[in-house]
Every structure is written in C-alpha cells, then in structure tokens.
Write a protein that holds these residues in place. Structure first.
Motif, PDB file in Angstrom:
ATOM      1  N   UNK A  98       0.838  -1.197   0.000  1.00 51.42           N
ATOM      2  CA  UNK A  98       0.000   0.000   0.000  1.00 51.42           C
ATOM      3  C   UNK A  98       0.876   1.250   0.000  1.00 51.42           C
ATOM      4  N   UNK A  99       0.301   2.355  -0.421  1.00 54.95           N
ATOM      5  CA  UNK A  99       1.033   3.624  -0.432  1.00 54.95           C
ATOM      6  C   UNK A  99       1.494   3.983   0.972  1.00 54.95           C
ATOM      7  N   UNK A 100       0.657   3.703   1.965  1.00 55.87           N
ATOM      8  CA  UNK A 100       1.020   4.016   3.348  1.00 55.87           C
ATOM      9  C   UNK A 100       2.263   3.242   3.763  1.00 55.87           C
ATOM     10  N   UNK A 101       2.314   1.963   3.434  1.00 60.16           N
ATOM     11  CA  UNK A 101       3.470   1.155   3.812  1.00 60.16           C
ATOM     12  C   UNK A 101       4.742   1.654   3.141  1.00 60.16           C
ATOM     13  N   UNK A 102       4.622   2.070   1.882  1.00 61.30           N
ATOM     14  CA  UNK A 102       5.793   2.585   1.172  1.00 61.30           C
ATOM     15  C   UNK A 102       6.259   3.917   1.739  1.00 61.30           C
ATOM     16  N   UNK A 103       5.306   4.731   2.157  1.00 60.37           N
ATOM     17  CA  UNK A 103       5.630   6.088   2.580  1.00 60.37           C
ATOM     18  C   UNK A 103       6.145   6.181   4.013  1.00 60.37           C
ATOM     19  N   UNK A 104       5.888   5.151   4.828  1.00 62.35           N
ATOM     20  CA  UNK A 104       6.379   5.157   6.205  1.00 62.35           C
ATOM     21  C   UNK A 104       7.760   4.505   6.229  1.00 62.35           C
ATOM     22  N   UNK A 105       8.781   5.310   6.431  1.00 62.94           N
ATOM     23  CA  UNK A 105      10.161   4.826   6.321  1.00 62.94           C
ATOM     24  C   UNK A 105      10.438   3.655   7.250  1.00 62.94           C
ATOM     25  N   UNK A 106       9.858   3.708   8.462  1.00 65.76           N
ATOM     26  CA  UNK A 106      10.151   2.691   9.466  1.00 65.76           C
ATOM     27  C   UNK A 106       9.710   1.285   9.053  1.00 65.76           C
ATOM     28  N   UNK A 107       8.826   1.180   8.064  1.00 66.05           N
ATOM     29  CA  UNK A 107       8.384  -0.137   7.623  1.00 66.05           C
ATOM     30  C   UNK A 107       9.449  -0.834   6.769  1.00 66.05           C
ATOM     31  N   UNK A 108      10.381  -0.061   6.218  1.00 71.33           N
ATOM     32  CA  UNK A 108      11.517  -0.643   5.509  1.00 71.33           C
ATOM     33  C   UNK A 108      11.224  -1.167   4.121  1.00 71.33           C
ATOM     34  N   UNK A 109      10.094  -0.766   3.524  1.00 78.37           N
ATOM     35  CA  UNK A 109       9.765  -1.240   2.187  1.00 78.37           C
ATOM     36  C   UNK A 109      10.504  -0.463   1.094  1.00 78.37           C
ATOM     37  N   UNK A 110      10.893   0.759   1.403  1.00 79.98           N
ATOM     38  CA  UNK A 110      11.492   1.636   0.403  1.00 79.98           C
ATOM     39  C   UNK A 110      12.886   2.086   0.843  1.00 79.98           C
ATOM     40  N   UNK A 111      13.727   2.377  -0.134  1.00 80.11           N
ATOM     41  CA  UNK A 111      15.076   2.874   0.167  1.00 80.11           C
ATOM     42  C   UNK A 111      15.161   4.383  -0.033  1.00 80.11           C
ATOM     43  N   UNK A 112      14.011   5.046  -0.210  1.00 72.50           N
ATOM     44  CA  UNK A 112      14.024   6.491  -0.419  1.00 72.50           C
ATOM     45  C   UNK A 112      14.496   7.228   0.831  1.00 72.50           C
ATOM     46  N   UNK A 113      14.227   6.623   2.024  1.00 70.67           N
ATOM     47  CA  UNK A 113      14.748   7.172   3.277  1.00 70.67           C
ATOM     48  C   UNK A 113      15.357   6.027   4.074  1.00 70.67           C
ATOM     49  N   UNK A 114      16.461   6.317   4.744  1.00 70.00           N
ATOM     50  CA  UNK A 114      17.176   5.269   5.468  1.00 70.00           C
ATOM     51  C   UNK A 114      16.395   4.839   6.705  1.00 70.00           C
ATOM     52  N   UNK A 115      16.196   3.530   6.843  1.00 71.66           N
ATOM     53  CA  UNK A 115      15.418   3.000   7.963  1.00 71.66           C
ATOM     54  C   UNK A 115      15.736   1.521   8.118  1.00 71.66           C
ATOM     55  N   UNK A 116      15.337   0.909   9.251  1.00 75.49           N
ATOM     56  CA  UNK A 116      15.549  -0.528   9.427  1.00 75.49           C
ATOM     57  C   UNK A 116      14.860  -1.328   8.314  1.00 75.49           C
ATOM     58  N   UNK A 117      15.478  -2.434   7.932  1.00 78.33           N
ATOM     59  CA  UNK A 117      14.936  -3.261   6.841  1.00 78.33           C
ATOM     60  C   UNK A 117      13.951  -4.272   7.428  1.00 78.33           C
ATOM     61  N   UNK A 118      12.681  -3.883   7.506  1.00 82.43           N
ATOM     62  CA  UNK A 118      11.678  -4.776   8.084  1.00 82.43           C
ATOM     63  C   UNK A 118      10.924  -5.512   6.977  1.00 82.43           C
ATOM     64  N   UNK A 119      10.056  -4.795   6.262  1.00 87.99           N
ATOM     65  CA  UNK A 119       9.301  -5.290   5.102  1.00 87.99           C
ATOM     66  C   UNK A 119       8.176  -6.260   5.439  1.00 87.99           C
ATOM     67  N   UNK A 120       7.944  -6.557   6.707  1.00 89.49           N
ATOM     68  CA  UNK A 120       6.834  -7.447   7.046  1.00 89.49           C
ATOM     69  C   UNK A 120       5.512  -6.684   6.982  1.00 89.49           C
TER      70      UNK A 120
END
Length: 304
Positions: A98-120
């Motif tokens: 979802x757009x929300x999951x991509x846009x929240x850096x902490x979820x780790x789905x995107x590399x646009x902002x540095x954050x923990x690599x979660x992706x669950x």
C-alpha cells in the motif's frame, strides 16, 4: 483504477463482498457506498496499522454489515467460516504494497529514506528482511532475487551482500541499496534504482506473497456465487502471470473428440473473462499516480 474495479466487482447491491487487501480503505469504502440495506462488506488485512486507519471510514450503517478481519488473505476461507459466511458475491484483491506502507520509512519497504529493513506486512510475526539478508546463504539470496525480482544480476548482488555483511551487519535500507548499487555498477542512466528489484524480491519472500495469492484464489473461487466476480489488481509480472494462469485453467475450452463432437475442458468451477486482456491505467492516471504504471486489472465471472 478505482472505477474499473468497482464496475467489475459490484453486481448485486444486496450482496456480500470481500476486500482481501484493505490498505487505506479506498476500494472498501466505495464498495460500501454501492451496497444497499442487507449488503455486507468483509475487509481483510494483516497489517494492524491498516485496520486502525480504516475502522472509522468503514462504519456499518443503514442496514449494512461490516466486518474487519486481521489476518492474511490466504486464510480467508477459514475466517469466513468463523463468521458464518458460506458464499460471497465478489472478491477484490489489490496486490502489492500500500502507499502508506511505502511512505512510512520505518516499515523498511522503500530505500528512499534510510530505515531498518523490516518489510513485514504483519510486524508482529515472522522473519524481517534484515534477518533474511544477514543470515541466508549466498545461493538462497541469489535464488530469491532471481525468482521474485527477475534480476539477471542476482548472483552478483547476492555475492556482494554476503561480502558486505561479513564486515558489518546490513541493518538499514540505505546500506542495502548502496551494496546493490555498487554491485551492479551504479545506475548507468537507468530511470529506476538498481536496488528496486532486490527490495521487491525480499519483500515478496518475507511475506510469502505468491503462495498467499495462489491459496486465496484456490479456496475462494469455490466460495463465490454463480454470477459473482473475482477482481484482481496486480503490480508485478509474477503475480499477474499467476492470476492469469489460475483463471485460465477455469475458463472452459473446447477439445475435438476422435469420434466426433467436442467436449469442454476446465477446472471446476468454470469462469469467464470480463475482459480478454487486462485493463491498464489511463495515461492521465499514470501521470497523476506513477505507481499505477505497472498495474494490471483482471476480472472473471464465476459459474457461467
């Protein structure tokens, strides 16, 4: 492709409809708007944040039933049994992130902002992408990146990941994106970042997405009433291929018999395509929403 999804899906305003991927609730809200007294909406999502976001938007009223279920859509048939629902009039699956999951850096789905690599998609259970990246063998990583990312540089990327983690744990999206970019020699004028396919592959592996799609289709095609619809929006070639092939096995085809005549061959129940070719977003929608560029919409009617 909101309107196209809804036009294909809702054929009985008093029916029971299931949204297997609530996300931000946009599709579900429109389904609810099209229902009349006696109609019902059942919404699934394994992301607790998604359910919290949409619960106020999707309130029951005017004689309509609304049920929100926190679970993987792969378990849909069993959860509908618990709700006492044997058949539904339509199923909608909007696959991917979802757009929300991509846009929240902490979820780790995107590399646009540095954050923990979660992706669950469900952050309360399962292995994170960081754990996968730092523990899987080079062969396992290469297989995942090739299978789910369809990246021909998978072996080179896997080798680079293993070499990098030997020096320091790969903990953030920025670190991982940098490792992949260096492994393939930078962008070289490409529009998309070289780590895009690797991130996609890891996400699909962590969430076992293809197996979930196959399971929900296999179980729910038998739960849709005759004349009901299954509508699936995909954003990845592997998902689209899986959906196309699944529906194709249920579409009757004629085979000539040696003794004369023909017979229809198909897996039960039979379905028919609403459109023979998938719909894609209009140029205007693609311009307004770049994420829609890879979207393909397929729909079938059951029991015809």
């Amino acid at each position: 492709m909101l309107n196209e999804c809804l036009e294909a899906l809702v054929t009985n305003p008093k029916g029971i409809y299931v949204d297997g991927t609530l996300g931000n609730g946009g599709h579900a809200a429109e389904v609810l708007n099209r229902l009349e007294v006696g109609g019902a909406l059942i919404g699934f999502d394994r992301d607790v944040d998604a359910l919290e976001r949409v619960k106020d938007k999707l309130k029951s009223g005017e004689g309509k039933r609304v049920e929100l279920v926190r679970d993987n859509y792969a378990n849909m048939a069993e959860r509908l049994d618990q709700l006492g629902i044997a058949k539904v009039d339509g199923l909608l699956l909007d696959l991917g992130v979802s757009s929300f999951q991509l846009d929240v850096a902490e979820r780790g789905f995107s590399f646009m902002r540095d954050a923990p690599i979660d992706m669950r998609m469900d952050q309360t259970r399962g292995q994170t992408a960081a754990e996968l990246v730092n523990t899987a063998s080079e062969t396992e990583l290469a297989d995942i990146i090739y299978r789910y990312g369809e990246d021909r540089s998978s072996r080179r990327i896997a080798r680079a990941i293993v070499a990098a983690r030997a020096k320091m744990e790969i903990a953030t999206t920025g670190q991982l994106a940098g490792v992949v970019e260096r492994a393939v020699g930078g962008r070289k004028g490409k529009k998309t970042h070289p780590a895009t396919k690797t991130f996609q592959a890891l996400r699909m592996a962590v969430n076992d997405e293809l197996a979930g799609v196959e399971r929900v289709l296999e179980t729910m095609v038998h739960r849709v009433v005759e004349g009901g619809r299954i509508v699936v929006l995909t954003f990845h070639s592997l998902e689209d291929r899986l959906v196309k092939q699944f529906f194709g096995r249920h579409v009757p085809r004629e085979e000539s018999l040696q003794q004369g005549g023909v017979r229809r061959i198909y897996e039960e129940p039979s379905v028919k395509w609403i459109w023979k070719k998938p719909l894609i977003a209009t140029a205007e929608e693609q311009s307004e929403n770049p994420r829609s560029r890879s979207a393909k919409l397929r729909a079938v009617e059951v029991g015809v």
